[in-house]
Design a protein around this motif. Structure first.
Motif, PDB file in Angstrom:
ATOM      1  N   SER A 149     -12.952  45.641   8.799  1.00 36.03           N
ATOM      2  CA  SER A 149     -14.085  45.996   7.936  1.00 36.03           C
ATOM      3  C   SER A 149     -13.851  45.568   6.492  1.00 36.03           C
ATOM      4  O   SER A 149     -12.715  45.560   6.002  1.00 36.03           O
ATOM      5  CB  SER A 149     -14.349  47.504   7.985  1.00 36.03           C
ATOM      6  N   LYS A 164     -21.498  46.315   3.664  1.00 35.98           N
ATOM      7  CA  LYS A 164     -20.361  46.425   4.569  1.00 35.98           C
ATOM      8  C   LYS A 164     -20.488  45.371   5.650  1.00 35.98           C
ATOM      9  O   LYS A 164     -21.576  45.100   6.166  1.00 35.98           O
ATOM     10  CB  LYS A 164     -20.289  47.819   5.214  1.00 35.98           C
ATOM     11  N   THR A 214     -18.474  44.036   9.308  1.00 33.19           N
ATOM     12  CA  THR A 214     -17.471  44.407  10.315  1.00 33.19           C
ATOM     13  C   THR A 214     -17.363  43.324  11.389  1.00 33.19           C
ATOM     14  O   THR A 214     -18.342  42.642  11.695  1.00 33.19           O
ATOM     15  CB  THR A 214     -17.831  45.744  10.993  1.00 33.19           C
TER      16      THR A 214
END
Length: 281
Positions: free
Chosen positions: A159, A166, A168
């Motif tokens: 991550s 964000k 991931t």
């Protein structure tokens, strides 16, 4: 006057030796995480938002980014891991990204000695490129953060988060394969090296040398025709300790031959001296 000059000299020399350490705006961080039986390490620097516009200003969009600050980020894995169907071999890589509005490209790059991004980006140095979708966060992340999340024995998630973005990327580790290999090895019984170590311990303690000889013979047998010279050396020493000088000499000669092939001078000398000593008695 002399005292004054001496005092000035001491002050100047002391000042030259002194060092002032200042805090870094983007401090270095290291993430070390075991996933199953695989060790994953990330080394990176952590810039903070500090009331700036991050993506689109501090970090240009659709351009390769060092993924942090200062020196380029490093990603290390002890085993080959899988991002989807793509394999990243065990090793250390520079880790770069190309931020996009909806998707980022994550790059694992061969060369490690770059400060920031390479002067010349070379596609052939990209070992693996992974596509990762972006997420909009409700809460702002002030300081750029990388980590390993959602950890299980078989997989985890890499991550990256900063500001309200964000990214991931899930990866799998070879836990099942490593466990199967370990179980098969253990169930098959002790290895040649296990027998050697057991015999070496018994010899060092000068106890139960007959058992030590059995174990060292097992090690030699399992090694086949190419038994290591150091194993043969240990066998010769055990034989000599048990009073079998003739057998010890024969084994030492085999060890000597192996040591000469390997160019191991200390074992060559030790075997020659032992053969001479045992032949004289």
């Amino acid at each position: 006057m002399k005292k004054l000059l001496a005092g000035i000299t001491f002050f100047v020399s002391t000042g030259l030796m002194a060092q002032i350490t200042t805090p870094q705006l983007s401090p270095i961080s290291k993430v070390e995480q075991k996933v199953g039986l695989t060790d994953v390490t990330i080394e990176y620097s952590r810039p903070s938002k500090r009331d700036r516009v991050v993506f689109g200003d501090v970090v240009p969009m659709n351009e390769v980014w060092r993924t942090g600050a200062n020196k380029n980020t490093l990603f290390t894995t002890s085993d080959a891991i899988l991002f989807g169907n793509d394999t990243l071999k065990a090793g250390t890589y520079s880790f770069y990204t190309k931020p996009g509005a909806q998707e980022w490209s994550l790059y694992f790059y061969k060369t490690l000695d770059n400060w920031g991004t390479p002067d010349e980006w070379k596609a052939e140095n990209v070992v693996l490129e992974v596509k990762a979708k972006t997420q909009v966060l409700n809460d702002m992340v002030e300081t750029f953060t990388m980590g390993i999340e959602s950890i299980s024995v078989d997989d985890a998630v890499l991550s990256l988060a900063w500001d309200k973005t964000k990214v991931t990327a899930k990866f799998a580790v070879p836990t099942k394969a490593k466990m199967s290999e370990t179980i098969a090895k253990v169930m098959a019984g002790p290895s040649a090296n296990d027998y050697y170590r057991a015999a070496d311990y018994k010899y060092s303690q000068k106890e139960d040398l007959k058992q030590a000889l059995e174990w060292i013979n097992k090690s030699v047998e399992m090694s086949g025709e190419e038994a290591p010279f150091y194993v043969l050396r240990k066998k010769a020493l055990i034989q000599a300790e048990l009073g079998d000088k003739k057998g010890a000499i024969a084994t030492a000669k085999l060890s000597l031959e192996g040591a000469k092939k390997a160019g191991y001078d200390s074992y060559i000398k030790a075997n020659e001296e032992s053969i001479k000593e045992w032949s004289a008695k």
